[in-house]
Design a protein around this motif. Sequence first.
Motif, PDB file in Angstrom:
ATOM      1  N   ILE A  49       0.840  -1.198   0.000  1.00  0.00           N
ATOM      2  CA  ILE A  49       0.000   0.000   0.000  1.00  0.00           C
ATOM      3  C   ILE A  49       0.873   1.246   0.000  1.00  0.00           C
ATOM      4  O   ILE A  49       0.629   2.206  -0.754  1.00  0.00           O
ATOM      5  N   ARG A  50       1.935   1.233   0.811  1.00  0.00           N
ATOM      6  CA  ARG A  50       2.862   2.371   0.812  1.00  0.00           C
ATOM      7  C   ARG A  50       3.534   2.523  -0.546  1.00  0.00           C
ATOM      8  O   ARG A  50       3.705   3.647  -1.052  1.00  0.00           O
ATOM      9  N   ASP A  51       3.890   1.391  -1.155  1.00  0.00           N
ATOM     10  CA  ASP A  51       4.518   1.440  -2.485  1.00  0.00           C
ATOM     11  C   ASP A  51       3.578   2.081  -3.505  1.00  0.00           C
ATOM     12  O   ASP A  51       4.012   2.848  -4.369  1.00  0.00           O
ATOM     13  N   ALA A  52       2.279   1.771  -3.409  1.00  0.00           N
ATOM     14  CA  ALA A  52       1.317   2.353  -4.347  1.00  0.00           C
ATOM     15  C   ALA A  52       1.225   3.862  -4.166  1.00  0.00           C
ATOM     16  O   ALA A  52       1.102   4.611  -5.150  1.00  0.00           O
ATOM     17  N   GLY A  53       1.287   4.318  -2.916  1.00  0.00           N
ATOM     18  CA  GLY A  53       1.268   5.753  -2.683  1.00  0.00           C
ATOM     19  C   GLY A  53       2.495   6.442  -3.253  1.00  0.00           C
ATOM     20  O   GLY A  53       2.399   7.509  -3.884  1.00  0.00           O
ATOM     21  N   MET A  54       3.672   5.838  -3.044  1.00  0.00           N
ATOM     22  CA  MET A  54       4.902   6.432  -3.583  1.00  0.00           C
ATOM     23  C   MET A  54       4.914   6.386  -5.109  1.00  0.00           C
ATOM     24  O   MET A  54       5.391   7.323  -5.760  1.00  0.00           O
ATOM     25  N   ALA A  55       4.377   5.316  -5.686  1.00  0.00           N
ATOM     26  CA  ALA A  55       4.302   5.225  -7.152  1.00  0.00           C
ATOM     27  C   ALA A  55       3.399   6.311  -7.705  1.00  0.00           C
ATOM     28  O   ALA A  55       3.675   6.879  -8.778  1.00  0.00           O
ATOM     29  N   ALA A  56       2.325   6.623  -6.991  1.00  0.00           N
ATOM     30  CA  ALA A  56       1.434   7.689  -7.440  1.00  0.00           C
ATOM     31  C   ALA A  56       2.151   9.031  -7.458  1.00  0.00           C
ATOM     32  O   ALA A  56       1.975   9.835  -8.377  1.00  0.00           O
ATOM     33  N   ILE A  57       2.991   9.275  -6.453  1.00  0.00           N
ATOM     34  CA  ILE A  57       3.762  10.521  -6.430  1.00  0.00           C
ATOM     35  C   ILE A  57       4.737  10.566  -7.597  1.00  0.00           C
ATOM     36  O   ILE A  57       4.817  11.562  -8.333  1.00  0.00           O
ATOM     37  N   ARG A  58       5.477   9.467  -7.777  1.00  0.00           N
ATOM     38  CA  ARG A  58       6.516   9.454  -8.813  1.00  0.00           C
ATOM     39  C   ARG A  58       5.934   9.556 -10.223  1.00  0.00           C
ATOM     40  O   ARG A  58       6.578  10.099 -11.124  1.00  0.00           O
ATOM     41  N   ILE A 275      -3.089  10.918  -3.823  1.00  0.00           N
ATOM     42  CA  ILE A 275      -2.091   9.895  -3.485  1.00  0.00           C
ATOM     43  C   ILE A 275      -2.712   8.847  -2.564  1.00  0.00           C
ATOM     44  O   ILE A 275      -2.524   7.639  -2.740  1.00  0.00           O
ATOM     45  N   SER A 276      -3.477   9.317  -1.582  1.00  0.00           N
ATOM     46  CA  SER A 276      -4.145   8.398  -0.671  1.00  0.00           C
ATOM     47  C   SER A 276      -5.171   7.534  -1.403  1.00  0.00           C
ATOM     48  O   SER A 276      -5.369   6.360  -1.061  1.00  0.00           O
ATOM     49  N   ALA A 282      -4.881   0.068  -3.902  1.00  0.00           N
ATOM     50  CA  ALA A 282      -3.992  -1.067  -3.621  1.00  0.00           C
ATOM     51  C   ALA A 282      -4.447  -1.832  -2.380  1.00  0.00           C
ATOM     52  O   ALA A 282      -4.360  -3.069  -2.333  1.00  0.00           O
ATOM     53  N   ALA A 283      -4.948  -1.107  -1.382  1.00  0.00           N
ATOM     54  CA  ALA A 283      -5.421  -1.770  -0.161  1.00  0.00           C
ATOM     55  C   ALA A 283      -6.615  -2.668  -0.451  1.00  0.00           C
ATOM     56  O   ALA A 283      -6.643  -3.841  -0.052  1.00  0.00           O
TER      57      ALA A 283
END
Length: 400
Positions: A49-58, A275-276, A282-283
Amino acid sequence: MTFLSAALDRVKPSATIAMTARAAALRAEGRDVIGLAAGEPDFDTPDHIRDAGMAAIRSGRTRYTGVDGMPELKRAIANKFRRDNNLRYDPGEITVGSGGKQVLFNALVATLDPGDEVVIPAPYWTSYPDMVRLAGGTAVMVETRPEQGFRMGADELDAAITDRTKWVILNSPSNPTGAAYGDGDLARLATVLLRHPHVWVLSDDIYEHLLFDDRRFATMAAVEPRLRERTLTVNGVSKAYAMTGWRIGYGGGPETLIRAMAKVQSQSTSNPCSISQWAAVAALDGPQDFIDSSRKAFQRRRDLVVERLGRMHGLTCPRPDGAFYVYPSIEGCLGLTSAEGRAIRTDVEFCEALLEETGVAVVPGAAFGRSPAFRLSYATDEDTLVAACERIGAFCEGLR
């Protein structure tokens, strides 16, 4: 002439936040404080889930989305409702807010007029009555009892309904008692509601996945499909997915209501954080197996706390069905004086003395509409819970 709105006189600050803030202030003074006031899982948000948030930022997914949620998340929510609850909602029947609290607030603001009533079983989550009052409505409390498992019965609901009743709020498993309504409980309440077609159901299912002792989760729109068109089923990712800070809640209900709630949200926050939202996709669409591991950990903690509190002088601790709270009665402590000379006449005074003398922060039952009691959150590790229980036990033994 006062500058502040008269509406503010109808509400109280959050007792949970106030106790948490007092505990933080004592900690800043160098005191050893164990905070068991806040309802927040101690587990980290899972990596995928954290990876999905960071991927959204990138990938630059940082723009505005639809006011009440992006299509990808609404599809994930629809899949979740179908998979977990046997409920079918189209995207137009789904709303996404900045936490479950916003979804609840939007629904009340969109539907309540002055004099409209909302039936709330007590003990209740502290925010329900104040949100009703802010929206211009009147909160009607129905007191439940430990011997009933803190569940509202059909006769009690029927007696509380008037011509002005617009909603009944059901929170299962419950904050603060952990009480859960099973299929049979909801079916009996549904029989009453079917006789009162002007009353809607606000089903707060945020603790859905935290049920113990092999209990099966039940929600009103699935138990009684004839109530689907006047039920708002609310949930979120905060508790089950350890995503409290991500602030994503959602609801499913009739499209007319969902559009009205979107209208409210369009003039307050607009869309939840993009982002959330991607992290929430993903969650909901990703692996779910870790939820069972978390549930088992919470059940062990419940058993530990209930067993220890149940042996303490002056306390009676019912065993909750779910969530991550216990709600022990302190009736046997009233009228006594603490080791440092503080009078214990109310649960507020009990909790204040407990914090000042032992450094354990819990929330008085007065905040939840049923005294004398307190709410203790066991959403922390077992060593911390053991230490807290030892301090509470010593405090109770010191009462004279």
